[in-house]
Design a protein around this motif. Structure first.
Motif, PDB file in Angstrom:
ATOM      1  N   CYS A   1       0.838  -1.204   0.000  1.00  0.00           N
ATOM      2  CA  CYS A   1       0.000   0.000   0.000  1.00  0.00           C
ATOM      3  C   CYS A   1       0.864   1.241   0.000  1.00  0.00           C
ATOM      4  O   CYS A   1       1.903   1.293   0.664  1.00  0.00           O
ATOM      5  CB  CYS A   1      -0.930   0.002   1.215  1.00  0.00           C
ATOM      6  SG  CYS A   1      -1.973   1.477   1.357  1.00  0.00           S
ATOM      7  N   LEU A   2       0.450   2.258  -0.756  1.00  0.00           N
ATOM      8  CA  LEU A   2       1.079   3.575  -0.694  1.00  0.00           C
ATOM      9  C   LEU A   2      -0.011   4.625  -0.611  1.00  0.00           C
ATOM     10  O   LEU A   2      -1.133   4.420  -1.099  1.00  0.00           O
ATOM     11  CB  LEU A   2       1.971   3.836  -1.910  1.00  0.00           C
ATOM     12  CG  LEU A   2       1.307   3.993  -3.274  1.00  0.00           C
ATOM     13  CD1 LEU A   2       2.123   4.940  -4.153  1.00  0.00           C
ATOM     14  CD2 LEU A   2       1.195   2.642  -3.975  1.00  0.00           C
ATOM     15  N   ALA A   3       0.299   5.744   0.024  1.00  0.00           N
ATOM     16  CA  ALA A   3      -0.651   6.851   0.180  1.00  0.00           C
ATOM     17  C   ALA A   3       0.034   8.140  -0.256  1.00  0.00           C
ATOM     18  O   ALA A   3       1.084   8.497   0.300  1.00  0.00           O
ATOM     19  CB  ALA A   3      -1.129   6.956   1.629  1.00  0.00           C
ATOM     20  N   VAL A   4      -0.533   8.811  -1.253  1.00  0.00           N
ATOM     21  CA  VAL A   4       0.069  10.028  -1.797  1.00  0.00           C
ATOM     22  C   VAL A   4      -1.019  11.073  -1.988  1.00  0.00           C
ATOM     23  O   VAL A   4      -2.201  10.816  -1.773  1.00  0.00           O
ATOM     24  CB  VAL A   4       0.788   9.743  -3.132  1.00  0.00           C
ATOM     25  CG1 VAL A   4       1.942   8.773  -2.918  1.00  0.00           C
ATOM     26  CG2 VAL A   4      -0.191   9.183  -4.169  1.00  0.00           C
TER      27      VAL A   4
ATOM     28  N   ILE B   1      -2.202  -1.373  -3.367  1.00  0.00           N
ATOM     29  CA  ILE B   1      -3.321  -0.454  -3.148  1.00  0.00           C
ATOM     30  C   ILE B   1      -2.771   0.965  -3.099  1.00  0.00           C
ATOM     31  O   ILE B   1      -2.014   1.315  -2.188  1.00  0.00           O
ATOM     32  CB  ILE B   1      -4.064  -0.801  -1.847  1.00  0.00           C
ATOM     33  CG1 ILE B   1      -4.613  -2.229  -1.925  1.00  0.00           C
ATOM     34  CG2 ILE B   1      -5.191   0.196  -1.590  1.00  0.00           C
ATOM     35  CD1 ILE B   1      -5.154  -2.749  -0.616  1.00  0.00           C
ATOM     36  N   CYS B   2      -3.121   1.760  -4.096  1.00  0.00           N
ATOM     37  CA  CYS B   2      -2.662   3.157  -4.159  1.00  0.00           C
ATOM     38  C   CYS B   2      -3.800   4.055  -3.682  1.00  0.00           C
ATOM     39  O   CYS B   2      -4.859   4.124  -4.308  1.00  0.00           O
ATOM     40  CB  CYS B   2      -2.252   3.512  -5.588  1.00  0.00           C
ATOM     41  SG  CYS B   2      -1.673   5.216  -5.774  1.00  0.00           S
ATOM     42  N   ILE B   3      -3.577   4.727  -2.548  1.00  0.00           N
ATOM     43  CA  ILE B   3      -4.589   5.615  -1.966  1.00  0.00           C
ATOM     44  C   ILE B   3      -4.143   7.056  -2.176  1.00  0.00           C
ATOM     45  O   ILE B   3      -3.032   7.431  -1.772  1.00  0.00           O
ATOM     46  CB  ILE B   3      -4.773   5.337  -0.464  1.00  0.00           C
ATOM     47  CG1 ILE B   3      -5.136   3.867  -0.219  1.00  0.00           C
ATOM     48  CG2 ILE B   3      -5.843   6.244   0.121  1.00  0.00           C
ATOM     49  CD1 ILE B   3      -5.189   3.486   1.244  1.00  0.00           C
ATOM     50  N   THR B   4      -4.977   7.847  -2.810  1.00  0.00           N
ATOM     51  CA  THR B   4      -4.636   9.254  -3.009  1.00  0.00           C
ATOM     52  C   THR B   4      -5.701  10.137  -2.374  1.00  0.00           C
ATOM     53  O   THR B   4      -6.899   9.866  -2.476  1.00  0.00           O
ATOM     54  CB  THR B   4      -4.511   9.600  -4.512  1.00  0.00           C
ATOM     55  OG1 THR B   4      -5.784   9.460  -5.143  1.00  0.00           O
ATOM     56  CG2 THR B   4      -3.511   8.694  -5.199  1.00  0.00           C
TER      57      THR B   4
END
Length: 327
Positions: free
Chosen positions: A69-72, A96-99
């Motif tokens: 997971c990454l959050a940007v 899972i890319c959370i923006t």
């Protein structure tokens, strides 16, 4: 009345599927969300220097632990990370890319041109770009449907073993909803099903193809791990008694001390060779038929693609015992 926020619910779901660390670059559109994620003591935020670094870190995490997971932040962050997400898409990795995105009431307002955007009224540029490199994209702009959107996106990531995009409007992250509970309904994923008739025909086709070859080598690729079929790949090698080679990116996915494991020297000494150690039948387990992995699409190769590999190895190792090398 629930006191659990959307961000807290996302954090709980991430922990539930095995994510204990996520990689991020803070920005003004994801600050509230990060506060909610950080409140979960079982989830650790790892700050990165830039979004591309966060994306590749999540890629490596997915390889090691099954999902990353990454959050940007919005657009400037998402588009910076997209190359890493595209790599995860090519490698069949659930990332899972959370923006964080602008407030829900900012969407569709022609009078607002926001920073971190392409200076246009439409805020969908990031969403459209990610359509090419993710299997699911969802934007949470209303709290009422957030529960279903989150579970659907996570399910698609795990089921298809591909990246997904979850966009969270800044003003949604701290909102609560009755469905958000301290002990939420456990996350569940329906298993894959197979058409038994198609499976039997596929097995017969593979057996006929390999039995007609004079020499066969099993080549283990990185997607064997993606399909969780390492144990079954070993069973298949032992059942067929073919020599095994391992692609560079797959080192460690087949025991190097196994008696079926073949070094390049052993392959050259014992088999009729063609360019790039291709034999008259090269059975590839989870090796994509790309020019870098299959010697420019060698036409004599029998390729088991990821889901085929999953089914062959996990469910039919014993059936494939009928296949024997004709040496």
């Amino acid at each position: 009345m629930s006191t659990i926020s959307l961000g807290s619910h996302i954090a709980a779901r991430l922990v539930e599927i095995g994510v204990t660390d996520y990689f991020c670059v803070p920005g003004d559109f994801n600050m509230t969300l990060l506060d909610q994620l950080n409140a979960n003591k079982d989830l650790r935020m790892i700050n990165c220097c830039n979004e591309l670094e966060a994306g590749y870190a999540a890629d490596g995490y997915a390889r090691a632990k099954g999902v990353g997971c990454l959050a940007v932040t919005f657009t400037v962050g998402g588009l910076s990370a997209i190359n890493a997400v595209a790599g995860a898409f090519a490698e069949n990795l659930p990332v899972i890319c959370i923006t964080g995105v602008p407030n829900s009431n900012d969407f569709g307002d022609p009078t607002k041109v926001l920073h971190h955007t392409t200076a246009e009224e439409n805020f969908n540029q990031e969403h459209r770009c990610f359509q090419e490199v993710t299997c699911c994209q969802t934007t949470i702009r209303a709290i009422s449907g957030a529960y279903q959107q989150i579970d659907h996106a996570i399910s698609e990531a795990l089921y298809q073993s591909k990246p997904v995009l979850i966009q969270v409007a800044s003003n949604m992250a701290s909102l609560t909803h009755p469905l958000f509970e301290e002990q939420p309904v456990p996350f569940s994923l329906t298993g894959k099903t197979t058409n038994e008739i198609s499976m039997k025909r596929a097995i017969k086709s593979a057996a006929d193809f390999m039995n007609a070859a004079s020499k066969v080598v099993l080549v283990v690729g990185s997607q064997v791990k993606t399909c969780k079929a390492q144990k079954q790949a070993i069973q298949l090698a032992e059942a067929c008694q073919y020599p095994v080679a391992v692609m560079p990116r797959s080192k460690g996915m087949f025991p190097e001390t196994h008696d079926r494991m073949s070094t390049l020297e052993r392959l050259q000494a014992n088999m009729i060779m063609v360019p790039s150690i291709m034999t008259s039948c090269l059975k590839q387990l989870g090796v994509p038929p790309a020019s870098s992995t299959s010697a420019h699409f060698n036409k004599l190769s029998f390729v088991l693609q990821p889901y085929n590999t999953h089914e062959y190895c996990r469910r039919n190792a014993s059936t494939l015992c009928i296949i024997r090398s004709r040496s």
